[in-house]
Design a protein around this motif. Structure first.
Motif, PDB file in Angstrom:
ATOM      1  N   ILE A  38      26.759 -10.262 -12.131  1.00 27.65           N
ATOM      2  CA  ILE A  38      26.115  -9.015 -11.733  1.00 27.65           C
ATOM      3  C   ILE A  38      27.091  -8.171 -10.932  1.00 27.65           C
ATOM      4  O   ILE A  38      27.250  -6.986 -11.147  1.00 27.65           O
ATOM      5  CB  ILE A  38      24.862  -9.302 -10.882  1.00 27.65           C
ATOM      6  CG1 ILE A  38      23.878 -10.114 -11.695  1.00 27.65           C
ATOM      7  CG2 ILE A  38      24.233  -8.024 -10.416  1.00 27.65           C
ATOM      8  CD1 ILE A  38      22.848 -10.822 -10.844  1.00 27.65           C
ATOM      9  N   HIS A  39      27.754  -8.828 -10.012  1.00 29.89           N
ATOM     10  CA  HIS A  39      28.631  -8.087  -9.124  1.00 29.89           C
ATOM     11  C   HIS A  39      30.017  -7.907  -9.691  1.00 29.89           C
ATOM     12  O   HIS A  39      30.718  -6.981  -9.362  1.00 29.89           O
ATOM     13  CB  HIS A  39      28.766  -8.829  -7.793  1.00 29.89           C
ATOM     14  CG  HIS A  39      27.491  -8.810  -7.011  1.00 29.89           C
ATOM     15  ND1 HIS A  39      27.205  -9.715  -6.043  1.00 29.89           N
ATOM     16  CD2 HIS A  39      26.434  -7.982  -7.082  1.00 29.89           C
ATOM     17  CE1 HIS A  39      26.016  -9.450  -5.530  1.00 29.89           C
ATOM     18  NE2 HIS A  39      25.528  -8.408  -6.154  1.00 29.89           N
ATOM     19  N   THR A  43      31.828  -3.974 -15.137  1.00 30.22           N
ATOM     20  CA  THR A  43      30.551  -3.453 -15.611  1.00 30.22           C
ATOM     21  C   THR A  43      29.669  -3.131 -14.430  1.00 30.22           C
ATOM     22  O   THR A  43      29.232  -4.005 -13.713  1.00 30.22           O
ATOM     23  CB  THR A  43      29.840  -4.487 -16.492  1.00 30.22           C
ATOM     24  OG1 THR A  43      29.723  -5.672 -15.719  1.00 30.22           O
ATOM     25  CG2 THR A  43      30.606  -4.764 -17.745  1.00 30.22           C
ATOM     26  N   ARG A  44      29.410  -1.842 -14.265  1.00 34.44           N
ATOM     27  CA  ARG A  44      28.624  -1.464 -13.101  1.00 34.44           C
ATOM     28  C   ARG A  44      27.473  -0.561 -13.506  1.00 34.44           C
ATOM     29  O   ARG A  44      26.634  -0.225 -12.716  1.00 34.44           O
ATOM     30  CB  ARG A  44      29.472  -0.705 -12.093  1.00 34.44           C
ATOM     31  CG  ARG A  44      30.889  -1.222 -12.002  1.00 34.44           C
ATOM     32  CD  ARG A  44      31.552  -0.662 -10.801  1.00 34.44           C
ATOM     33  NE  ARG A  44      31.688   0.783 -10.859  1.00 34.44           N
ATOM     34  CZ  ARG A  44      31.866   1.520  -9.795  1.00 34.44           C
ATOM     35  NH1 ARG A  44      31.849   0.967  -8.602  1.00 34.44           N
ATOM     36  NH2 ARG A  44      32.021   2.825  -9.902  1.00 34.44           N
ATOM     37  N   THR A  45      27.457  -0.180 -14.766  1.00 32.02           N
ATOM     38  CA  THR A  45      26.411   0.747 -15.180  1.00 32.02           C
ATOM     39  C   THR A  45      25.271  -0.015 -15.826  1.00 32.02           C
ATOM     40  O   THR A  45      25.394  -1.187 -16.159  1.00 32.02           O
ATOM     41  CB  THR A  45      26.960   1.742 -16.204  1.00 32.02           C
ATOM     42  OG1 THR A  45      27.386   0.987 -17.334  1.00 32.02           O
ATOM     43  CG2 THR A  45      28.122   2.510 -15.637  1.00 32.02           C
ATOM     44  N   LEU A  46      24.182   0.689 -16.001  1.00 31.57           N
ATOM     45  CA  LEU A  46      23.035   0.139 -16.703  1.00 31.57           C
ATOM     46  C   LEU A  46      23.454  -0.402 -18.059  1.00 31.57           C
ATOM     47  O   LEU A  46      23.100  -1.501 -18.450  1.00 31.57           O
ATOM     48  CB  LEU A  46      21.988   1.237 -16.873  1.00 31.57           C
ATOM     49  CG  LEU A  46      20.858   0.976 -17.851  1.00 31.57           C
ATOM     50  CD1 LEU A  46      19.925  -0.073 -17.299  1.00 31.57           C
ATOM     51  CD2 LEU A  46      20.098   2.260 -18.120  1.00 31.57           C
ATOM     52  N   ASP A  49      25.633  -3.555 -17.925  1.00 35.10           N
ATOM     53  CA  ASP A  49      24.850  -4.771 -17.703  1.00 35.10           C
ATOM     54  C   ASP A  49      24.041  -5.136 -18.940  1.00 35.10           C
ATOM     55  O   ASP A  49      23.871  -6.307 -19.260  1.00 35.10           O
ATOM     56  CB  ASP A  49      23.900  -4.564 -16.518  1.00 35.10           C
ATOM     57  CG  ASP A  49      24.660  -4.593 -15.204  1.00 35.10           C
ATOM     58  OD1 ASP A  49      25.780  -5.138 -15.197  1.00 35.10           O
ATOM     59  OD2 ASP A  49      24.136  -4.079 -14.205  1.00 35.10           O
TER      60      ASP A  49
END
Lengths: 332, 339
Positions: A38-39, A43-46, A49
């Motif tokens: 997750i962290h 990949t940090r966008t909707l 993920d």
């Protein structure tokens, strides 16, 4: 996590834990297994993920691989098909009689058709029309549908009533019959891929508009939209940042599945002779051409048929997978 | 006029519905100065939230309609502002914390992004700066390990943490007024105390004024400088916290106090709730709206609507008998007449 995955927030975390260790305090536990994906990484966008979650869905992944395979084959067909199995787009009248209706062989893995053209090669070329029509028609429907659905759901009242009545009228048209009608009145020399895309795209938007409208309506009621407004977000910002991303998931799913539907419609129209015109190749057209040999040489109908089924199925499974992947709460 | 940070005068917000006119806010007035805390107390449906939402212009009109009064913020009329003016005030100069932290955060954005949003919108910060500030804000509201938490999604936060995040969002732009609409109602008691403490602490640090909307007198007892008690859209009592607690004027306020559980409560003493239900706002009782539930009701209360009158300083009440000698909490005699 690789070295180059560092970005500003990532390095902040590391700085922090270093500081903690220096100060002799118990260091915060290193990013644990469950939080790592997750962290971690870039990949940090909707959607980033969602992709991670999609990769875990085996069926969707197989569908995606199949679709990528077809797309690659369609894009590169000119480079290799003719060399491997002979040019499937032209009829060589000197050899046609000798090579027609051949059984599968090394030279022709799926056999040849009644004009002596390689069926495998024709299926590969046929994917071009199917994919183009499927994607382009849905994009047209999607743009019109999202726009009208968003305005309708967000502003409501009179605008909503007007847009929805127009939508109802379009929904009342018998879809395939109307496509047939539009294409049938076109002069022969204007038939081809363009009108097929337009007629499917321009008639397909009402379901998108309805779906997106209802989705916007339900998302609009959420407290976080009010909270966003209370924090000074403009209408456009509310629409595009708060409502759209939460409302778009069902439409994306429906769009993906609709590509399959558009491919089917194209196949039906081409089968009826109103769609893709020779010498362009389409799976529907191939089925039409081969129907006279259904008993003696079923391969002529079977292979393009299988191509349609697998591709449509792949879009449906992918749509399903995207729906699950976009559900933030289903994470882990 | 216009000397206060916020000045609300005789504000009326009616909703025109199919069933009739709902007088959700019916003549509410108060002032708020810098750094001050106002507690707005009343039962559900008494118009506490609508008063605040009206000022923020967050009521859909129609069905809502301002039927009178004004609200001045730094001398500017909030109700007459253009849309983009009020938008600049929302979240920037006046921010709001909502009741339910579980649903007030957008589930598709990471917490940090959401806290950063008002900074990007109002202060024109770059995304990177705003995110760095979001980490600071999360630290300020007591989220442990904010550098990592800033990249969590709301569903990875507990209720209390989400409310802290909401507070961080509201505080992002250093607003002059923070409106908290029952910020602790959805939380359990231990967390409630923490959140209240946090808000007090932050107020001291930032100097912003707070409007605390609540149905719980206990919540505002420590916190508020002044208290406004509302009933059926009307203000029934207004005064400093000391005045309200030590010299309450209105039987409704007495009722609210009697219904608060206390530590010295013995097993024998039972809770003393206000009998009956809050009235429907479509069909407000004649005269004093509280008369059907008031144990001291007189004939006059049924026929004549009491005006809000100042008894002492700024302390006032909308009861015919407020200020009468002998009409004091715990000493007034129960009414002889019945409704």
């Amino acid at each position: 996590m690789s070295e180059h995955d560092h970005h500003d927030e990532q390095s902040l975390v590391e700085e922090h834990s270093v500081k903690e260790m220096r100060s002799g305090l118990p260091a915060s536990p290193p990013v644990t297994e469950t939080t790592a994906h997750i962290h971690g990484g870039a990949t940090r966008t909707l959607w980033g993920d969602a992709w991670i979650r999609l990769r875990k869905n085996r069926l969707a992944l197989i569908a995606l691989i199949w679709l990528i395979l077809i797309v690659v084959a369609a894009l590169t067909a000119d480079l290799w098909v003719a060399r491997v199995v002979g040019d499937p787009t032209t009829i060589d009248s000197s050899t046609a009689a000798a090579t027609r209706l051949m059984s599968p062989s090394l030279q022709h893995p799926l056999g040849t058709d009644d004009m002596g053209r390689d069926i495998f090669g024709r299926v590969v070329y046929g994917s071009r029309a199917s994919l183009t029509v499927g994607v382009a028609a849905v994009v047209i429907s999607l743009i019109i549908g999202l726009l009208l659905g968003a305005v309708s759901g967000f502003y409501g009242r009179l605008i909503d009533a007007i847009i929805m009545r127009i939508t109802d009228i379009f929904l009342a048209f018998p879809y395939i019959l109307f496509c047939i009608l539009i294409l049938a009145i076109l002069p022969d020399d204007m038939r081809g891929i363009g009108p097929v895309i337009l007629s499917i795209g321009l008639l397909g938007w009402p379901s998108f508009a309805r779906l997106f409208r209802s989705s916007v309506l339900s998302v609009k009621e959420n407290d976080y939209v009010d909270a966003g407004r209370a924090l000074g977000a403009s209408d456009a910002r509310l629409m595009f940042r708060h409502i759209m991303p939460n409302a778009v998931a069902p439409v994306v799913v429906y769009a993906t599945m609709s590509v399959g539907g558009a491919i089917l419609t194209e196949a039906a129209l081409s089968f009826l002779g109103l769609g893709i015109q020779p010498p362009q190749i389409s799976w529907g057209r191939m089925i039409n051409d081969g129907r006279g040999y259904l008993i003696s040489n079923p391969g002529l109908v079977f292979w393009p048929g299988i191509a349609i089924v697998l591709t449509v199925l792949a879009f449906t499974l992918l749509g399903d997978g995207i729906r699950d992947a976009l559900d933030v709460k289903m994470k882990d | 006029m216009g000397d206060h940070l916020l000045e609300v005068k005789d504000l009326k917000m009616y909703f025109h519905t199919r069933d009739g006119v709902v007088k959700a806010v019916d003549g509410v007035s108060y002032d708020l100065d810098k750094g001050e805390t106002l507690g707005v107390v009343g039962e559900s449906g008494s118009g506490k939230s609508v008063t605040a939402l009206t000022m923020m212009r967050l009521i859909a009109m129609p069905p809502g309609k301002v039927e009178g009064g004004y609200a001045l913020f730094k001398g500017r009329s909030l109700l007459d502002m253009k849309d983009d003016e009020i938008r600049h005030i929302r979240g920037n100069e006046m921010a709001m914390i909502f009741q339910d932290p579980m649903t007030s955060l957008n589930p598709v954005y990471r917490v940090g992004r959401q806290i950063a949003e008002p900074l990007i919108v109002h202060k024109g910060m770059s995304r990177k700066d705003a995110l760095a500030r979001a980490v600071e804000l999360l630290r300020l509201v007591g989220i442990p390990n904010p550098e990592a938490r800033v990249r969590d999604y709301p569903h990875q936060f507990s209720g209390g943490m989400r409310q802290r995040a909401m507070i961080a969002m509201a505080l992002a732009c250093d607003p002059d007024i923070l409106i908290a609409d029952e910020p602790t109602t959805a939380l359990d008691v231990t967390i409630q105390a923490q959140i209240i403490e946090l808000m007090q602490e932050l107020q001291q640090r930032t100097g912003s004024a707070i409007i605390m909307i609540t149905h719980d007198l206990g919540v505002v007892a420590d916190m508020a400088d002044r208290i406004l008690v509302m009933y059926a859209g009307r203000m029934v009592e207004y005064g400093t916290t000391d005045e309200i607690f030590y010299k309450p004027l209105h039987p409704y306020t007495w009722g609210l106090m009697d219904s608060v559980p206390t530590h010295d409560m013995t097993e024998k003493r039972e809770l003393n709730p206000i009998k009956g239900q809050p009235p429907s706002l479509v069909n407000v009782p004649s005269g004093c709206a509280f008369h059907p539930r008031c144990p001291y009701v007189q004939q006059r209360c049924i026929t004549e609507e009491p005006l809000f009158k100042i008894i002492e300083g700024s302390h006032g009440s909308a009861c015919h008998f407020a200020g009468d000698p002998g009409f004091v909490r715990g000493e007034a005699e129960l009414a002889g007449v019945s409704a």
